[in-house]
Write an enzyme that holds these catalytic residues in place. Sequence first.
Site, PDB file in Angstrom:
ATOM      1  N   ARG A  75      36.882  48.777  25.642  1.00 50.04           N
ATOM      2  CA  ARG A  75      37.357  48.393  24.351  1.00 50.04           C
ATOM      3  C   ARG A  75      37.136  46.908  24.102  1.00 50.04           C
ATOM      4  O   ARG A  75      37.220  46.442  22.973  1.00 50.04           O
ATOM      5  CB  ARG A  75      38.860  48.690  24.275  1.00 50.04           C
ATOM      6  CG  ARG A  75      39.131  50.208  24.167  1.00 50.04           C
ATOM      7  CD  ARG A  75      40.519  50.562  24.569  1.00 50.04           C
ATOM      8  NE  ARG A  75      40.594  50.538  26.017  1.00 50.04           N
ATOM      9  CZ  ARG A  75      41.731  50.742  26.695  1.00 50.04           C
ATOM     10  NH1 ARG A  75      42.858  50.940  26.057  1.00 50.04           N
ATOM     11  NH2 ARG A  75      41.720  50.726  28.007  1.00 50.04           N
ATOM     12  N   ASP A 100      31.349  39.722  34.540  1.00 49.41           N
ATOM     13  CA  ASP A 100      32.079  39.080  35.630  1.00 49.41           C
ATOM     14  C   ASP A 100      31.291  39.344  36.918  1.00 49.41           C
ATOM     15  O   ASP A 100      30.278  38.695  37.155  1.00 49.41           O
ATOM     16  CB  ASP A 100      33.495  39.691  35.609  1.00 49.41           C
ATOM     17  CG  ASP A 100      34.475  39.024  36.542  1.00 49.41           C
ATOM     18  OD1 ASP A 100      34.455  37.800  36.661  1.00 49.41           O
ATOM     19  OD2 ASP A 100      35.286  39.748  37.154  1.00 49.41           O
ATOM     20  N   SER A 101      31.671  40.325  37.713  1.00 45.91           N
ATOM     21  CA  SER A 101      30.894  40.648  38.913  1.00 45.91           C
ATOM     22  C   SER A 101      29.524  41.216  38.533  1.00 45.91           C
ATOM     23  O   SER A 101      28.573  41.120  39.298  1.00 45.91           O
ATOM     24  CB  SER A 101      31.640  41.668  39.782  1.00 45.91           C
ATOM     25  OG  SER A 101      31.641  42.923  39.156  1.00 45.91           O
ATOM     26  N   THR A 126      29.904  46.532  36.178  1.00 43.03           N
ATOM     27  CA  THR A 126      30.049  47.426  35.024  1.00 43.03           C
ATOM     28  C   THR A 126      28.718  47.548  34.283  1.00 43.03           C
ATOM     29  O   THR A 126      28.194  48.654  34.111  1.00 43.03           O
ATOM     30  CB  THR A 126      31.128  46.879  34.054  1.00 43.03           C
ATOM     31  OG1 THR A 126      32.329  46.673  34.786  1.00 43.03           O
ATOM     32  CG2 THR A 126      31.365  47.836  32.902  1.00 43.03           C
ATOM     33  N   LYS A 130      30.741  34.919  33.149  1.00 49.05           N
ATOM     34  CA  LYS A 130      31.394  34.231  34.272  1.00 49.05           C
ATOM     35  C   LYS A 130      30.417  34.263  35.445  1.00 49.05           C
ATOM     36  O   LYS A 130      30.584  35.025  36.394  1.00 49.05           O
ATOM     37  CB  LYS A 130      32.649  35.029  34.657  1.00 49.05           C
ATOM     38  CG  LYS A 130      33.965  34.307  34.473  1.00 49.05           C
ATOM     39  CD  LYS A 130      35.083  35.096  35.142  1.00 49.05           C
ATOM     40  CE  LYS A 130      36.115  35.585  34.174  1.00 49.05           C
ATOM     41  NZ  LYS A 130      37.219  36.314  34.832  1.00 49.05           N
TER      42      LYS A 130
HETATM   43  P1  IMP Z   1      32.511  43.287  35.929  1.00 49.65           P
HETATM   44  O1  IMP Z   1      32.166  44.714  36.257  1.00 49.65           O
HETATM   45  O2  IMP Z   1      33.153  42.602  37.103  1.00 49.65           O
HETATM   46  O3  IMP Z   1      31.348  42.509  35.383  1.00 49.65           O
HETATM   47  O4  IMP Z   1      33.675  43.332  34.871  1.00 49.65           O
HETATM   48  C1  IMP Z   1      33.464  43.441  33.545  1.00 49.65           C
HETATM   49  C2  IMP Z   1      34.708  43.925  32.825  1.00 49.65           C
HETATM   50  O5  IMP Z   1      35.905  43.425  33.441  1.00 49.65           O
HETATM   51  C3  IMP Z   1      34.736  43.399  31.425  1.00 49.65           C
HETATM   52  O6  IMP Z   1      34.135  44.309  30.528  1.00 49.65           O
HETATM   53  C4  IMP Z   1      36.212  43.203  31.153  1.00 49.65           C
HETATM   54  O7  IMP Z   1      36.770  44.383  30.611  1.00 49.65           O
HETATM   55  C5  IMP Z   1      36.826  42.946  32.498  1.00 49.65           C
HETATM   56  N1  IMP Z   1      37.057  41.497  32.736  1.00 49.65           N
HETATM   57  C6  IMP Z   1      36.390  40.684  33.587  1.00 49.65           C
HETATM   58  N2  IMP Z   1      36.856  39.433  33.546  1.00 49.65           N
HETATM   59  C7  IMP Z   1      37.854  39.448  32.632  1.00 49.65           C
HETATM   60  C8  IMP Z   1      38.730  38.424  32.110  1.00 49.65           C
HETATM   61  O8  IMP Z   1      38.694  37.230  32.475  1.00 49.65           O
HETATM   62  N3  IMP Z   1      39.618  38.838  31.159  1.00 49.65           N
HETATM   63  C9  IMP Z   1      39.706  40.128  30.718  1.00 49.65           C
HETATM   64  N4  IMP Z   1      38.902  41.093  31.168  1.00 49.65           N
HETATM   65  C10 IMP Z   1      37.989  40.771  32.114  1.00 49.65           C
END
Ligand code: IMP
Length: 187
Positions: free
Chosen positions: A46, A107-108, A111, A135
């Site tokens: 979302r 972030d990582s 996703t 990030k």
């Molecule tokens: P990844 O799989 O670690 O890249 O995470 C991505 C998902 O984590 C994003 O679509 C967000 O929903 C959530 N996310 C990562 N960092 C944050 C943050 O600082 N605030 C809120 N949601 C975050």
Amino acid sequence: MRDYREFLSEILIPEDQLQARVAELGAEISRDFPAGEPLLLLCILRGGVVFLTDLMRHINVPHMIEFMAVSSYGVGHFQSTGSVRITLDLKTDIQNAHVILVEDIIDSGHTIASVLELLSTRKPRSLSVCSLLDKASRREVFVPIRYTGFSIPNKFVFGYGLDVDDYYRNLPFIGVVDLDRYTGGGD
Ligand code: IMP
Ligand code: MG
């Protein structure tokens, strides 16, 4: 629910800067994609929804929108688990379309990397990523990002679509959560 001011440590990106950058991204996308070819903005629910609805109003070539949902976080967790589940798949056939994935934050990278892998098997004409926030210091898997709004430091942020335990997505700015104050007192 608590007032966000109880755990807001700073406003990282104010509303006027967000709006200016979103307008620039919309103009850039409008220049990059030919008006005659199908263009689909695919929003990851979302968190991407506020960004999408502002961005699309700055894109002046014809396009469609679609949604999909994946989950990578449970409530109360501030780390990506690395395991991603598709909870809502899109209904449109994306073959022949230029697909732009619209995300709130990378972030990582787990996703978006999983989503890219899945969508590429459906043979879109092109597949690119547009993320409001990056990030980069947290990246664990490589993700090609074509459009980035802002690169941000390793802080947990909220507002403008991003949630803290599912709340506060409506705020018009990007704020930083003071994790000590958030997990500490209150209920
Ligand atoms: P990844 O799989 O670690 O890249 O995470 C991505 C998902 O984590 C994003 O679509 C967000 O929903 C959530 N996310 C990562 N960092 C944050 C943050 O600082 N605030 C809120 N949601 C975050
Ligand atoms: Mg989230």
